[in-house]
Design a protein around this motif. Structure first.
Motif, short mmCIF file in Angstrom:
data_model
loop_
_atom_site.label_atom_id
_atom_site.label_comp_id
_atom_site.label_asym_id
_atom_site.label_seq_id
_atom_site.Cartn_x
_atom_site.Cartn_y
_atom_site.Cartn_z
N UNK A 80 6.73 6.00 -16.66
CA UNK A 80 6.36 4.59 -16.56
C UNK A 80 5.67 4.28 -15.38
N UNK A 81 6.12 4.53 -13.98
CA UNK A 81 5.58 4.17 -12.91
C UNK A 81 4.41 4.96 -12.45
N UNK A 82 4.40 6.09 -13.24
CA UNK A 82 3.12 6.94 -12.54
C UNK A 82 1.98 6.60 -13.26
N UNK A 86 0.91 -1.11 0.10
CA UNK A 86 0.03 -0.02 -0.07
C UNK A 86 0.86 1.21 0.07
N UNK A 87 1.78 1.36 1.03
CA UNK A 87 2.51 2.47 1.28
C UNK A 87 3.56 2.80 0.05
N UNK A 88 4.42 1.76 -0.01
CA UNK A 88 5.43 1.82 -0.97
C UNK A 88 4.74 1.92 -2.48
N UNK A 89 4.05 1.13 -2.78
CA UNK A 89 3.18 1.10 -4.03
C UNK A 89 2.66 2.45 -4.37
N UNK A 90 1.88 3.05 -3.46
CA UNK A 90 1.34 4.41 -3.69
C UNK A 90 2.37 5.44 -3.90
N UNK A 91 3.47 5.28 -3.17
CA UNK A 91 4.44 6.33 -3.16
C UNK A 91 5.29 6.04 -4.29
N UNK A 92 5.36 5.07 -5.10
CA UNK A 92 6.41 4.63 -6.12
C UNK A 92 6.98 6.00 -7.04
N UNK A 148 19.04 12.06 -15.00
CA UNK A 148 18.03 12.61 -14.95
C UNK A 148 17.07 12.30 -16.23
N UNK A 149 17.49 12.13 -17.27
CA UNK A 149 16.93 11.46 -18.56
C UNK A 149 16.19 10.19 -18.28
N UNK A 150 17.13 9.24 -17.77
CA UNK A 150 16.61 7.98 -17.39
C UNK A 150 15.61 8.01 -16.27
N UNK A 151 15.93 8.76 -15.40
CA UNK A 151 15.00 8.95 -14.28
C UNK A 151 13.65 9.39 -14.69
N UNK A 152 13.58 10.48 -15.46
CA UNK A 152 12.31 11.10 -16.05
C UNK A 152 11.51 9.76 -16.73
N UNK A 179 11.22 9.69 -8.15
CA UNK A 179 11.73 11.18 -8.37
C UNK A 179 12.72 11.60 -7.42
N UNK A 180 12.44 11.10 -6.08
CA UNK A 180 13.34 11.35 -4.90
C UNK A 180 14.75 10.64 -5.05
N UNK A 181 14.70 9.41 -5.55
CA UNK A 181 15.89 8.60 -5.89
C UNK A 181 16.78 9.28 -6.79
#
Length: 220
Positions: free
Chosen positions: A218-220, A142-148, A209-213, A153-155
């Motif tokens: 995808x996860x959003x 619940x928590x981790x999946x919802x905050x993914x 940053x490009x890979x992170x975006x 982004x933070x990672x």
């Protein structure tokens, strides 16, 4: 070094330094993510409205994070040299640099993760409790999946932050791009080497940053 051709600068300085930085970055990110995640989850579940409220643990962890984050990284590296020697047997080299890097980046990572967990809708947790979900299921399903998305982004910010720290760690002999920029560039008055390494670091940050975006979308 001043008159080395570009091919030799790339082969003898930049490429080995780049590989050393990547190795140090990968190991450090793993350690910082692991310890940061554990601390962030502990703070999250021990807060006043958490799964297992504990004022003492919550205040203690928040205080430790705030204290460590208040130290400039260069001062932190120097002040814990005895601890670094005790753990690794040396105060120089990339393995020794992992000690101050981990101590400096873990609180940053933990705070980023905690802020992501705080964004989770409390109603989702209450709904999970009403269905009889265990603490483990609530945290990871619940928590981790919802905050993914927020975690990703933070990672990315944390990875770039750690990359900057690895460059600074070159000042104590950690190796990598930072050490090469200082030794073969600045201290040798070789602008070609120094600005080449600056360009490599800039390119690496842009790539991360490009890979992170892309991952975030995808996860959003």
């Amino acid at each position: 070094m001043r008159y080395l051709p570009w091919s030799e600068i790339l082969e003898r300085i930049i490429l080995p330094s780049f590989l050393a930085t990547i190795r140090m970055l990968c190991v450090e990110i793993f350690l910082a993510v692991f310890f940061g995640f554990v601390i962030a989850i502990t703070i999250y579940i021990t807060r006043e409205d958490g799964l297992h409220p504990s004022k003492v643990i919550n205040i203690a962890l928040n205080a430790i994070i705030s204290i460590i984050r208040s130290f400039p990284f260069v001062i932190l590296m120097v002040s814990i040299i005895p601890l670094t020697r005790f753990i690794t047997g040396s105060s120089i080299g990339w393995k020794s640099a992992l000690v101050p890097l981990t101590i400096a980046s873990t609180p940053f990572m933990a705070r980023m993760f905690e802020n992501s967990f705080k964004e989770v809708n409390p109603a989702l947790i209450e709904a999970a409790k009403s269905f009889g979900a265990s603490d483990f299921q609530i945290i990871f399903k619940v928590v981790v999946v919802s905050a993914l998305p927020s975690l990703v982004s933070g990672l990315i910010l944390c990875i770039i932050h750690v990359l900057n720290l690895t460059a600074v760690a070159g000042a104590i002999g950690a190796g990598g791009l930072g050490a090469s920029a200082l030794q073969y560039g600045y201290q040798s008055f070789n602008d070609r080497v120094m600005y080449s390494i600056v360009f490599v670091l800039m390119t690496l940050v842009i790539l991360i940053q490009f890979i992170g975006d892309r991952v975030y979308k995808k996860v959003r």
